[in-house]
Design an enzyme around this catalytic site. Structure first.
Site, PDB file in Angstrom:
ATOM      1  CE1 TYR A 139      43.832  53.170  41.399  1.00 46.11           C
ATOM      2  CE2 TYR A 139      43.517  50.828  41.003  1.00 46.11           C
ATOM      3  CZ  TYR A 139      44.135  52.020  40.691  1.00 46.11           C
ATOM      4  OH  TYR A 139      45.060  52.075  39.672  1.00 46.11           O
ATOM      5  CG  ASP A 146      35.500  49.006  40.088  1.00 49.17           C
ATOM      6  OD1 ASP A 146      35.696  47.832  39.711  1.00 49.17           O
ATOM      7  OD2 ASP A 146      36.379  49.885  40.082  1.00 49.17           O
ATOM      8  CE  LYS A 191      42.794  43.916  40.356  1.00 50.87           C
ATOM      9  NZ  LYS A 191      42.321  45.125  40.961  1.00 50.87           N
TER      10      LYS A 191
HETATM   11  C1  LIG Z   1      42.403  46.514  40.231  1.00 51.73           C
HETATM   12  C2  LIG Z   1      41.216  47.389  40.207  1.00 51.73           C
HETATM   13  C3  LIG Z   1      40.987  48.305  39.167  1.00 51.73           C
HETATM   14  C4  LIG Z   1      41.996  48.579  38.100  1.00 51.73           C
HETATM   15  O1  LIG Z   1      42.259  47.458  37.330  1.00 51.73           O
HETATM   16  P1  LIG Z   1      43.641  47.421  36.481  1.00 51.73           P
HETATM   17  O2  LIG Z   1      43.490  46.175  35.657  1.00 51.73           O
HETATM   18  O3  LIG Z   1      44.729  47.359  37.492  1.00 51.73           O
HETATM   19  O4  LIG Z   1      43.700  48.651  35.661  1.00 51.73           O
HETATM   20  C5  LIG Z   1      39.787  48.996  39.156  1.00 51.73           C
HETATM   21  N1  LIG Z   1      38.867  48.813  40.116  1.00 51.73           N
HETATM   22  C6  LIG Z   1      39.063  47.956  41.139  1.00 51.73           C
HETATM   23  C7  LIG Z   1      37.996  47.787  42.174  1.00 51.73           C
HETATM   24  C8  LIG Z   1      40.251  47.229  41.238  1.00 51.73           C
HETATM   25  O5  LIG Z   1      40.448  46.421  42.273  1.00 51.73           O
END
Ligand SMILES: *Cc1c(COP(=O)(O)O)cnc(C)c1O
Length: 440
Positions: A155, A250, A278
């Site tokens: 994701y 990511d 995060k």
């Molecule tokens: C949480 C997450 C996102 C999206 O971040 P948001 O701040 O919720 O938009 C993108 N990539 C990864 C791997 C994530 O865990």
């Protein structure tokens, strides 16, 4: 261990979450502002949280929970860490937002770059979605190519081009996974199976010259917890280099969570672009993307790739993120966190095996995953073999006993520096009781 009602003012009879959920559903779709909070995978009423401190959350009933979600990753120090609260309080009194540059943005950027040597420059934004979307635009702008490679089960936020699932054939183009995303928008997104070297080779053999970037969670935290094998991650790097595509890690979830230098540090792989979020915001809306200078200078105002944000580099968010990074960078932080996290999954494994249940688990730093499966899965379809009913029973067993894990099978869990050995022991005891209700 008995259900935790010690601080419950009226006993279990009056549930204050239920009426809040009714009111919430009248004004907010599904009663929640992000779908996974809704408990739809496990049933029941979501807990409305009133406050948090250290490793704990308290809901509207005053029930205490040991928190293994940590706001889905950011709260690596636990809730209300004094150094973070102090930094945020001091920042607030100086103003909430200016829409002009600040020294603190430089400080946070320098702190990030010092720990992630693949990045020479960084742009701060407000969410992981925004950071991943912008990194892809930059990859396309810098290469002059259209195609993006992603992996099923990873994701990267909810930007249109990334809401896509695999097509039926090998290395074929995907289909949108959300209404409102036209086929045309995802026609340049190629979705491959995670850890499948054959598909990866074939995709680059067929489309190498058209691929702008490959984006991957090298430890995937959005299909529970699944590692890319070192060989697979290395091959991603090699193929991108050979074909002039950009490798995008990511690390929104893994950055400053699995170790101080990200999955890239663990694997010894240098991506072209890194996406963060995060933990770098410590609980405030803050995310980032970065890479080599020549690439990052393609961004506006220097270059032709447009990207902007009213609240980007917000002074309160940067204060929070900087205070958080200073704590996690202290010597021994990750060793202690990793030891605690391993103690949790070892305890869970022992308890499950004592009940004769199939169980596997893995962790890195303060991030973990467990499966009611005999072996760790290597990709999304293997994760999907988990028994949703069993998980539902386990989830509610834990929740009743004051342990709050993600209300879905497909989410990683998080331990914070505030979780004590006693918290871990209580959690394992709650799991031991909860496992008894599961069918072998
Ligand atoms: C949480 C997450 C996102 C999206 O971040 P948001 O701040 O919720 O938009 C993108 N990539 C990864 C791997 C994530 O865990």
């Amino acid at each position: 261990m008995k259900p935790n009602t010690e601080s419950h003012p009226q006993g279990a009879a009056v549930d204050r979450n239920q009426p809040l959920f009714e009111r919430a559903r009248a004004v907010i779709p599904g009663g929640v502002n992000s779908p996974v909070r809704a408990f739809r995978a496990v049933g029941g009423i979501p807990r409305f949280i009133e406050r948090a401190q250290g490793a704990y959350l308290w809901d509207a009933n005053g029930q205490r929970f040991i928190d293994y979600i940590g706001s889905w990753g950011p709260m690596i120090l636990g809730h209300g860490h004094p150094a973070v609260i102090d930094a945020v309080q001091r920042a607030i009194t100086d103003g909430l937002s200016y829409g002009a540059p600040t020294a603190r943005e430089i400080e946070l950027s320098e702190a990030i770059l010092a720990l992630l040597p693949s990045m020479e420059m960084v742009r701060l934004v407000s969410s992981g979605t925004e950071a991943a979307m912008s990194a892809l635009r930059l990859a396309r702008g810098a290469t002059g190519r259209k195609m993006i490679v992603k992996f099923e089960g990873c994701y990267h936020g909810h930007a249109d081009a990334l809401l896509v699932k695999a097509g039926s054939g090998l290395a074929t183009f995907g289909h949108p996974t959300s209404a409102g995303v036209p086929e045309e928008v995802v026609e340049h997104t190629l979705v491959l199976e995670y850890n499948n070297l054959t598909q990866l080779e074939e995709a680059f053999a067929l489309h190498g010259k058209e691929i702008a970037g490959l984006i991957i969670e090298a430890i995937a935290g959005n299909m529970n917890f699944v590692r890319a094998t070192p060989a697979f991650a290395r091959r991603c790097r090699e193929l991108c280099t050979q074909h002039g595509a950009l490798l995008i890690f990511d690390e929104v979830m893994t950055g400053f969570r699995v170790c101080l230098h990200g999955v890239q540090g663990l694997l010894g792989i240098r991506p072209d672009l890194t996406v963060l979020g995060k933990v770098i915001g410590g609980g405030m809306p803050l995310a980032a993307f970065g890479g080599p200078r020549a690439l990052m200078e393609q961004l506006a105002p220097l270059g032709p790739v447009y990207q902007a944000g009213t609240l980007s580099g917000n002074p309160v968010a940067t204060a929070c993120g900087l205070a958080t990074l200073r704590e996690v960078a202290k010597p021994g932080f990750f060793e202690a966190l990793a030891t605690r996290t391993r103690a949790l999954i070892d305890g869970l494994r022992t308890a499950a095996q004592a009940e004769g249940l199939a169980f596997s688990a893995d962790s890195e730093g303060g991030m973990f995953g467990f499966f009611l499966l005999p072996e760790l899965p290597a990709n999304y379809s293997a994760v999907m073999k988990s028994d949703g009913m069993q998980f539902k029973t386990l989830f509610h067993g834990l929740l009743e006993r004051g342990v709050y894990v993600a209300p879905a099978l497909y989410e990683a869990g998080f331990v914070s520096a505030a979780h004590s050995n006693e918290d871990i022991a209580q959690t394992v005891a709650a799991a031991r009781e909860s496992f008894k209700a599961l069918k072998r």
